[in-house]
Design a protein around this motif. Structure first.
Motif: not given
Ligand code: BTN
Length: 252
Positions: A70-72, A74-87, A116-120, A123-125
């Motif tokens: 998903v293209l979103l 990029a933001e510092l807390l994005l990894p935590l947001r994604l983990g919360i959404a899946v959990a 997996l978050i890759e930042v360009v 944008t975070a992929i």
């Protein structure tokens, strides 16, 4: 094939592009980005030949799993947001999921999903892999093995996207700490440094997550802040003063 799903609260509409077989949805999403795709673009595949995991690992991606990028913004807390959404999506099904820092999704200490978050630039992929069916990987579990054999992949993905928390840092971190199975544990951290050379290894007690989502680890009498790296939960023995005598990897 493509379809759209609005994301409540975020102002984003997801445009979902579906493929049967790809090398990696991460690489394909990068191509979409390079061709000017908008935030909210989602690439989903039925299977991946070269699925990628964190830290250069591969992600086994046979038919039957959820593989999406998903293209979103990029933001510092994005990894935590994604983990919360899946959990939270797993919890909704009745599967008690927890988060190993930063965002490995575990059930009974076994990995059920990875992010997996890759930042360009801005944008975070964001790559999301969920084991919907059993896969032959040690230490893994799946939605099917946890009792839900007939989960619809597209519905699951819609739930992840619509459950992406839009909360500010305080609420978000509160929810993250609730789901964390790392805080309070003895961990082995292999830190990813900015410099080339061997990574720093730290064994200690995970004692919190700071406002930037970094893990706090108490070791050798002080608190270390870890921004990125590999976290292993250890089982351990302590002496009468609580000092660690021996620590082994969980499951050894
Ligand atoms: C991890 O190592 O835990 C992260 C795994 C991420 C896997 C997903 S599957 C969809 C997307 N495409 C990839 O190649 N990897 C991510």
């Amino acid at each position: 094939m493509s379809r759209s799903a609005p994301l409540s609260g975020s102002g984003l509409t997801f445009k979902i592009h579906h493929f049967s077989r790809v090398s990696s949805t991460q690489s394909l999403a990068r191509e979409f980005l390079d061709r000017g795709a908008e935030m909210g673009t989602v690439v989903v595949a039925d299977e991946q030949d070269l699925g990628r995991g964190r830290r250069g690992r591969c992600w086994l991606s046979p038919l039957g799993g959820l593989y999406a990028s998903v293209l979103l913004p990029a933001e510092l807390l994005l990894p935590l947001r994604l983990g919360i959404a899946v959990a939270s999506t797993l919890e909704r099904l009745g599967i008690p999921a927890t988060l190993k820092w930063p965002n490995d999704v575990l059930v009974r200490e076994r990995k059920i999903a990875g992010i997996l978050i890759e930042v360009v630039e801005e944008t975070a992929i964001v790559g999301i892999g969920v084991n919907l069916q059993a896969i032959p990987v040690a230490g893994a579990t799946s939605v099917a093995e946890e009792g839900f054999r007939a989960v619809d992949r597209d519905e699951f993905l819609d739930w992840v996207l619509t459950n992406l928390p839009c909360d500010g840092p305080e609420r978000l971190l509160g929810r993250y700490r609730e789901l964390s199975c790392t805080v309070g544990r003895i961990v082995r951290m292999e830190e990813e440094g900015d410099q080339p050379g061997p990574n720093r290894v730290l064994v200690g007690r995970a004692c919190g997550v700071d406002a930037s989502g970094r893990l706090l680890v108490e070791a050798s009498g002080r608190v270390h802040t870890v921004a990125a790296g590999d976290c292993t939960h250890l089982v351990h023995e302590t002496d009468a003063r609580g000092l660690i005598l021996d620590a082994r990897t969980f499951g050894d």
